[in-house]
Write an enzyme that holds these catalytic residues in place. Structure first.
Site, short mmCIF file in Angstrom:
data_model
loop_
_atom_site.label_atom_id
_atom_site.label_comp_id
_atom_site.label_asym_id
_atom_site.label_seq_id
_atom_site.Cartn_x
_atom_site.Cartn_y
_atom_site.Cartn_z
N ASP A 670 0.69 -1.31 0.22
CA ASP A 670 0.07 -0.10 -0.02
C ASP A 670 0.88 1.25 0.06
O ASP A 670 0.65 2.10 -0.61
CB ASP A 670 -0.90 0.01 1.43
CG ASP A 670 -1.89 0.82 1.32
OD1 ASP A 670 -2.62 1.15 0.18
OD2 ASP A 670 -2.02 1.83 2.30
N LYS A 674 1.34 4.25 -2.78
CA LYS A 674 1.20 5.52 -2.72
C LYS A 674 2.38 6.36 -3.23
O LYS A 674 2.41 7.54 -3.66
CB LYS A 674 1.21 5.85 -1.20
CG LYS A 674 -0.45 5.51 -0.66
CD LYS A 674 -0.41 5.40 0.93
CE LYS A 674 -1.62 5.20 1.16
NZ LYS A 674 -2.19 4.96 2.68
#
Ligand code: ADP
Ligand code: ASP
Ligand code: MG
Length: 825
Positions: A670, A674
């Site tokens: 994750d 990002k």
């Protein structure tokens, strides 16, 4: 056998196939009426387009209604006027009209057929010359009817040659008007007479505009009367649908040729359409709607120049269509003032003369110039004086507009520099009519349109994702709409979850939308959504993607292709493969779609926004680093070795701080996504694989089920214990950090567990907070830091609302000029 006869045979077979296809369609569907206006039949190219439209859309039992080609009616009127004053230009004008018709005939038909049509034309012209010599007034209607007669004859002959058997029918042979002033139709008689003329195996091409009166004399239905002819024919044939093919792709909020900022009205309520026709909108003759009251045919306007673009539907619609406003005008009118027009008699006079406007308190009615004599005669019987003043009107038309005081205020304000005789309200309350002493200018029309409609563009909003954040976003919507001026013309039209969907073209009530969704949603089908989005009636449409779904992110491409704007909290698209990401950017650019995703990183924190803004302002980014995961921030801020790492992890899971499978956080994927999103925003072409990622889950725990993983989570402890102990020895701490840098040595990017001195900006955060550090040309020694909650219901929903306001503001400013095929394209 000769080649010629081979070709002839093949052509014949092909023709047979076309005809039999049309025969097959016969009787399967209800009758359709297609009316082609003069502008759609003005030239060889236009007529060819109309023929193509007929080939694609018509069955043999349909009805085609035609206007005169181009400006033929104006030319015939001019001939009449020249004849009245016995001008020596008369014969030149006649030969010009004849030449234009001859050219159309010979360019469009095979020689053999052209010959017979030209012979008929010559016969008509000879007749016309005779009428002019004898008594032109006695033949006025016959003279005007020539345009439609020629047009029907020509189109029918072309259809016979190229498409299907067809017969031209002269409406004067069946259409009977009882009352010429009101143009009331004798439906029974007309229907019986039409039945005798229609041939079941031939497509009827019928002259618009013309009819016969009770005495059997030819008459017309008034300028632009072919629209009325089309709907009369719909009533006579119980047609299901009437299409008015014209040179604009619908009814606009003002004449798009005069007001370049006019907006297309996708759906016009019947009452409003009627009022527009009454007040001079040329797309709809004043009486067009009348025959549809009983027969229930559907009416729409479409462009023969751009047959695939959806036009304007006329019908019964909900609130959003009722909200629309448009501006129309009429010059060359008369204001008739008389004491006889006071009170009830004034009302009676207004009805008798279908007055444009009336003020019975002042004894004024507004009428057409051509009615002056009739009004004078009518008043003579009342033995009162009348004063006529030349006037024009400019009107604002909208459903029940008379009840909308703010519109009247804006209308009045827009007329402040204008000499004004009166502002009238129409009987049915659908218009404000300003009566002015001079003809309406282009400038005035543009000003009034701008001030009254505020050039408003209606924005439809579809929310995808009805989970925790989606629900909060919906909860915030009513107060946002009430507070933020940019959302004034925003309409929530759909809510979708992964399984259910609720779409309402007329808009959902924002206060109760979630309850409506829960009660009335249907099973979600992607194709239904795409289909709806292809035909939605809004000027702009925004989809807010609050789903975590990869499949939904794959719809961005079709969204962009439809010019739809996307606000995504969903990270999939922005962190997809380089090829896909670039394709999406390109597609969004090509279709003028906006794509905002400030909440993909750091929830509502303006990090995406800041990078975007720096780059757009000319800065160059050198480093982006920080703690991008709220979960990992919480875990390492709280991990002090007092309790084992797995115990802390299970507590975080129980408190909803981790994903349901905590490995989704610990894997670093994750954070990697990002960092990729931010690096791309900073202008670097990176792929996910270019970012080294440390997975904090050892290989032995990666393949297990969630339960098995949690049962064995103590296997994580050793590693973190050691890392922490080493860090503490150095008076440092451990943090999961994302780092991107662009130096002379090249681009480097990684996400990993790092040991940081306690003094580091990343060392002491409020647990769960995110921190972002940007080093750029402008922020060198003292970097830009953005810090705050990087997850949470309110901040993420708030961040999405911030994107929405941003999109609506951009759309409101979007310069737009009507682009019309055949006009300026
Ligand atoms: P047709 O030849 O098909 O009968 P008209 O010329 O009578 O068409 O009407 C179409 C024209 O109406 C358009 O070219 C446009 O300039 C004009 N017009 C005026 N007001 C409007 C409006 N509000 N919306 C669309 N067109 C309008
Ligand atoms: N030809 C007629 C006119 O120019 C009727 C029509 O076009 O509707 O007014
Ligand atoms: Mg017209």
């Amino acid at each position: 056998m000769s080649i010629q006869s081979d070709i002839a045979q093949i052509e014949e077979q092909e023709q047979e196939q076309v005809w039999s296809a049309m025969h097959n369609k016969l009787c399967k569907q209800a009758v359709q009426v297609h009316k082609f206006g003069g502008s759609s039949l003005a030239s060889v190219e236009c007529i060819n387009r109309a023929v193509d439209i007929i080939q694609v859309n018509c069955k043999l039992d349909d009805v085609v209604v035609v206007s005169a080609n181009g400006d033929t009616t104006d030319e015939l009127l001019h001939i009449y006027e020249l004849a009245v004053v016995q001008s020596d230009k008369l014969h030149h004008e006649i030969s010009q009209v004849k030449d234009r018709q001859t050219k159309l005939i010979s360019s469009l038909l095979k020689t053999v057929h052209a010959h017979s049509l030209i012979a008929l034309l010559e016969h008509d012209i000879a007749l016309l010359v005779k009428w002019l010599q004898v008594d032109i007034n006695a033949h006025y209607s016959e003279l005007l009817a020539l345009g439609e007669l020629w047009s029907a004859r020509l189109l029918s002959a072309i259809l016979n040659e190229r498409v299907c058997p067809s017969n031209a029918i002269d409406a004067r042979d069946f259409l009977v008007i009882n009352n010429e002033e009101q143009c009331a139709v004798d439906y029974d008689l007309s229907q019986r007479q039409l039945a005798l003329l229609r041939e079941p195996s031939k497509l009827a091409v019928i002259t618009g505009f013309v009819a016969r009166n009770e005495q059997g004399l030819p008459c017309t239905l008034g300028r632009n009367g072919s629209d009325y002819s089309a709907t009369i024919l719909a009533a006579l044939t119980a047609a299901q649908n009437v299409t008015l093919w014209t040179d604009v792709d619908g009814i606009y909020s003002a004449d798009p040729r005069v007001v370049p900022n006019a907006r297309k009205l996708h759906r016009v309520p019947r009452g409003v359409a009627k009022e527009l026709g009454r007040l001079g909108n040329p797309v709809l003759h004043a009486k067009t709607l009348q025959p549809l009251n009983d027969c229930g045919s559907h009416l729409h306007v479409a462009s023969s120049f751009d047959a695939n673009t959806a036009g304007t539907e006329i019908g019964d619609f909900g609130q959003i269509a009722k909200q629309e406003l448009s501006v129309t005008h009429l010059n060359d009118l008369l204001l008739a003032q008389s004491v006889s027009f006071l009170g009830d008699v004034g009302k009676q006079a207004a009805k008798e003369f279908s007055a444009i406007g009336v003020d019975v308190a002042k004894g004024q009615i507004v009428i057409q110039q051509s009615q002056q004599l009739a009004v004078s005669q009518w008043l003579a019987s009342h033995d009162t004086e009348v004063r006529f003043t030349p006037v024009a009107i400019i009107a604002v038309v909208g459903h029940n507009v008379a009840q909308r005081g703010n519109v009247k205020v804006r209308f009045k304000r827009s007329l402040r520099a204008q000499q004004l005789i009166a502002i009238l309200t129409s009987e049915r309350q659908h218009s404000f009519i300003a009566v002015i002493p001079q003809p309406c200018t282009t400038e005035l029309l543009n000003n009034v349109h701008h001030d009254v409609t505020k050039d408003a563009r209606h924005i439809g909003l579809v929310i995808a994702g009805a989970g925790n954040i989606g629900q909060r976003f919906i909860e915030l919507l009513p107060s946002q709409v009430a507070k933020v001026p940019a959302l004034e013309n925003l309409h929530l039209v759909g809510i979708a979850s992964s399984k259910r969907i609720l779409l309402n073209t007329d808009g959902l009530d924002v206060e109760s939308s979630f309850e409506q969704f829960e009660q009335h949603s249907k099973s979600y089908q992607q194709d239904d959504l795409l289909n709806w989005l292809t035909h939605h009636p809004y000027d702009e449409l925004v989809v807010v993607d609050i789903t975590p779904s990869k499949a939904f992110s794959e719809l961005y491409q079709p969204f962009f292709e439809r010019g739809i704007h996307v606000i995504g909290a969903n990270k999939w698209a922005a962190s997809s493969s380089t090829a896909n990401y670039n394709k999406l950017l390109q597609s969004a650019k090509e279709h003028d779609s906006l794509w905002l995703g400030n909440t993909t990183v750091g929830a509502g924190l303006p990090i995406n926004f800041a990078i975007d803004d720096l780059i757009a302002s000319g800065d160059e980014i050198e480093e982006i680093s920080g703690i991008f995961s709220g979960t990992l921030s919480w875990l390492f801020e709280n991990y002090d070795g007092q309790q084992p790492f797995d115990v802390l992890l299970k507590q975080a899971l129980a408190d909803g701080i981790t994903e349901p499978d905590p490995r989704d956080d610990l894997s670093g994927l994750d954070v990697q996504r990002k960092l990729l999103i931010l690096a791309r925003l900073a202008g670097f072409e990176l792929a996910l694989e270019d970012i080294d990622c440390q997975n904090l889950v050892p290989a032995s725990l990666q393949a297990l089920s969630v339960e098995q993983f949690l049962d064995n989570a103590e296997q994580l402890n050793d590693y973190f214990e050691k890392q922490l102990a080493q860090a503490v020895q150095q008076k440092s701490c451990i943090r999961y950090v994302a780092r991107f840098s662009n130096t002379k040595a090249g681009v480097k990017a990684k996400v990993s567990l790092e040991t940081l001195p306690q003094t580091d900006a990343f060392a002491s955060l409020t647990p769960c907070d995110n921190i972002f550090k940007i080093v750029s040309s402008w922020y060198q020694d003292n970097p830009l830091i953005i810090r705050g909650p990087g997850a949470g219901r309110d901040v993420t929903a708030g961040g999405l609302h911030s994107d929405l306001v941003n999109v609506c503001n951009q759309l409101a400013k979007k310069a737009h000029q009507v682009k019309l095929k055949g006009i300026n394209e």
